[in-house]
Design a protein around this motif. Structure first.
Motif, mmCIF file in Angstrom:
data_model
loop_
_atom_site.group_PDB
_atom_site.id
_atom_site.type_symbol
_atom_site.label_atom_id
_atom_site.label_comp_id
_atom_site.label_asym_id
_atom_site.label_seq_id
_atom_site.Cartn_x
_atom_site.Cartn_y
_atom_site.Cartn_z
ATOM 1 N N CYS A 95 0.845 -1.189 0.000
ATOM 2 C CA CYS A 95 0.000 0.000 0.000
ATOM 3 C C CYS A 95 0.880 1.239 0.000
ATOM 4 C CB CYS A 95 -0.979 0.013 1.169
ATOM 5 S SG CYS A 95 -0.284 0.421 2.764
ATOM 6 N N THR A 96 0.333 2.329 -0.493
ATOM 7 C CA THR A 96 1.044 3.597 -0.550
ATOM 8 C C THR A 96 0.137 4.722 -0.062
ATOM 9 O OG1 THR A 96 0.361 4.059 -2.821
ATOM 10 C CG2 THR A 96 2.435 2.871 -2.527
ATOM 11 N N ALA A 97 0.781 5.757 0.428
ATOM 12 C CA ALA A 97 0.063 6.967 0.821
ATOM 13 C C ALA A 97 0.900 8.168 0.409
ATOM 14 C CB ALA A 97 -0.200 6.983 2.320
ATOM 15 N N ASP A 98 0.304 9.047 -0.395
ATOM 16 C CA ASP A 98 0.946 10.303 -0.785
ATOM 17 C C ASP A 98 0.445 11.366 0.177
ATOM 18 O OD1 ASP A 98 0.608 9.712 -4.381
ATOM 19 O OD2 ASP A 98 1.899 8.799 -2.857
ATOM 20 N N LEU A 99 1.317 11.858 1.028
ATOM 21 C CA LEU A 99 0.832 12.674 2.135
ATOM 22 C C LEU A 99 1.753 13.828 2.487
ATOM 23 C CD1 LEU A 99 2.665 11.794 4.853
ATOM 24 C CD2 LEU A 99 1.384 9.673 4.532
ATOM 25 N N ARG A 100 1.184 14.737 3.277
ATOM 26 C CA ARG A 100 1.930 15.830 3.886
ATOM 27 C C ARG A 100 2.092 15.500 5.362
ATOM 28 N NH1 ARG A 100 -1.071 21.351 2.650
ATOM 29 N NH2 ARG A 100 0.549 22.081 4.081
ATOM 30 N N VAL A 101 3.282 15.719 5.881
ATOM 31 C CA VAL A 101 3.542 15.377 7.285
ATOM 32 C C VAL A 101 3.272 16.544 8.219
ATOM 33 C CG1 VAL A 101 5.207 13.590 6.699
ATOM 34 C CG2 VAL A 101 5.997 15.945 7.078
ATOM 35 N N SER A 102 3.111 17.741 7.646
ATOM 36 C CA SER A 102 2.945 18.913 8.506
ATOM 37 C C SER A 102 2.249 20.019 7.729
ATOM 38 C CB SER A 102 4.312 19.410 8.992
ATOM 39 O OG SER A 102 4.219 20.688 9.570
ATOM 40 N N SER A 103 1.564 20.892 8.444
ATOM 41 C CA SER A 103 0.943 22.051 7.807
ATOM 42 C C SER A 103 1.987 23.062 7.367
ATOM 43 C CB SER A 103 -0.047 22.713 8.770
ATOM 44 O OG SER A 103 0.628 23.158 9.936
ATOM 45 N N PHE A 104 3.212 22.946 7.892
ATOM 46 C CA PHE A 104 4.270 23.891 7.547
ATOM 47 C C PHE A 104 4.965 23.533 6.239
ATOM 48 C CE2 PHE A 104 3.989 26.237 11.360
ATOM 49 C CZ PHE A 104 3.723 25.348 12.385
ATOM 50 N N TYR A 105 4.803 22.311 5.779
ATOM 51 C CA TYR A 105 5.489 21.864 4.578
ATOM 52 C C TYR A 105 4.456 21.464 3.526
ATOM 53 C CZ TYR A 105 9.337 21.607 7.875
ATOM 54 O OH TYR A 105 10.272 21.909 8.823
ATOM 55 N N THR A 106 4.611 22.011 2.324
ATOM 56 C CA THR A 106 3.660 21.693 1.262
ATOM 57 C C THR A 106 4.061 20.463 0.475
ATOM 58 O OG1 THR A 106 4.829 23.162 -0.248
ATOM 59 C CG2 THR A 106 3.015 24.111 1.026
ATOM 60 N N ALA A 107 5.280 19.987 0.667
ATOM 61 C CA ALA A 107 5.749 18.836 -0.104
ATOM 62 C C ALA A 107 4.919 17.605 0.213
ATOM 63 C CB ALA A 107 7.222 18.565 0.201
ATOM 64 N N ILE A 108 4.585 16.874 -0.837
ATOM 65 C CA ILE A 108 3.866 15.606 -0.698
ATOM 66 C C ILE A 108 4.849 14.478 -0.977
ATOM 67 C CG2 ILE A 108 2.042 14.146 -1.640
ATOM 68 C CD1 ILE A 108 0.480 16.694 -2.264
ATOM 69 N N THR A 109 4.941 13.549 -0.056
ATOM 70 C CA THR A 109 5.857 12.421 -0.215
ATOM 71 C C THR A 109 5.082 11.114 -0.186
ATOM 72 O OG1 THR A 109 6.268 12.415 2.171
ATOM 73 C CG2 THR A 109 7.842 13.601 0.781
ATOM 74 N N ARG A 110 5.637 10.121 -0.879
ATOM 75 C CA ARG A 110 4.993 8.802 -0.924
ATOM 76 C C ARG A 110 5.635 7.890 0.104
ATOM 77 N NH1 ARG A 110 3.510 6.071 -6.473
ATOM 78 N NH2 ARG A 110 1.881 7.634 -6.144
ATOM 79 N N TRP A 111 4.785 7.275 0.884
ATOM 80 C CA TRP A 111 5.214 6.288 1.866
ATOM 81 C C TRP A 111 4.695 4.923 1.449
ATOM 82 C CZ3 TRP A 111 8.105 7.593 6.305
ATOM 83 C CH2 TRP A 111 8.319 8.959 6.461
ATOM 84 N N TRP A 112 5.491 3.897 1.766
ATOM 85 C CA TRP A 112 5.154 2.529 1.376
ATOM 86 C C TRP A 112 4.993 1.643 2.607
ATOM 87 C CZ3 TRP A 112 4.845 0.710 -3.765
ATOM 88 C CH2 TRP A 112 5.186 1.642 -4.744
ATOM 89 N N GLY A 113 4.074 0.706 2.505
ATOM 90 C CA GLY A 113 3.974 -0.333 3.512
ATOM 91 C C GLY A 113 5.022 -1.404 3.287
ATOM 92 N N GLN A 114 5.056 -2.373 4.191
ATOM 93 C CA GLN A 114 6.089 -3.402 4.123
ATOM 94 C C GLN A 114 5.710 -4.523 3.158
ATOM 95 O OE1 GLN A 114 3.809 -3.233 6.440
ATOM 96 N NE2 GLN A 114 3.056 -5.322 6.706
ATOM 97 N N GLY A 115 4.447 -4.567 2.753
ATOM 98 C CA GLY A 115 4.009 -5.588 1.802
ATOM 99 C C GLY A 115 3.332 -6.760 2.487
#
Length: 122
Positions: A95-115
């Motif tokens: 599974c993946t999630a494209d997310l923001r970790v903070s309201s201070f940062y606009t960058a969206i990063t993709r996180w992956w599960g372990q499978g």
């Protein structure tokens, strides 16, 4: 940090069904797209399905009509209902999630599960 934890994989006979779940937790401000990818032995990782926070979905042609993606935006959880499974669906599903970790940062990063392993026997 962010964690994505999948569950629901296993062994099933061809024609059977499985439901995968993936819960995202940790430092999450907002999640845009959540999705599922898979990788079979000796093959490249491929898209299975994605879903935006607004509910728009996208499916690989090979699973269209058999798999259904859904999500719970409150629980930060994404699901993959798989029906009419075929031996060629055998793979590790991520599974993946494209997310923001903070309201201070606009960058969206993709996180992956372990499978999680899905094996479909003929």
């Amino acid at each position: 940090q962010v964690q994505l934890v999948e569950s629901g994989g296993g062994l099933v006979q061809a024609g059977g069904s499985l439901r995968l779940s993936c819960a995202a937790s940790g430092s999450i401000f907002s999640i845009n797209v959540m999705g599922w990818y898979r990788q079979a032995p000796g093959k490249e990782r491929e898209l299975v399905a994605t879903m935006t926070s607004g509910g728009r979905t996208n499916y690989a042609d090979s699973v269209e009509g058999r798999f259904t993606i859904s999500r719970d935006n409150i629980q930060n959880t994404v699901y993959l209902q798989m029906t009419s499974l075929k031996p060629e669906d055998t793979a590790v599903y991520y599974c993946t999630a494209d997310l923001r970790v903070s309201s201070f940062y606009t960058a969206i990063t993709r996180w992956w599960g372990q499978g999680t392993q899905v094996t479909v026997s003929s």
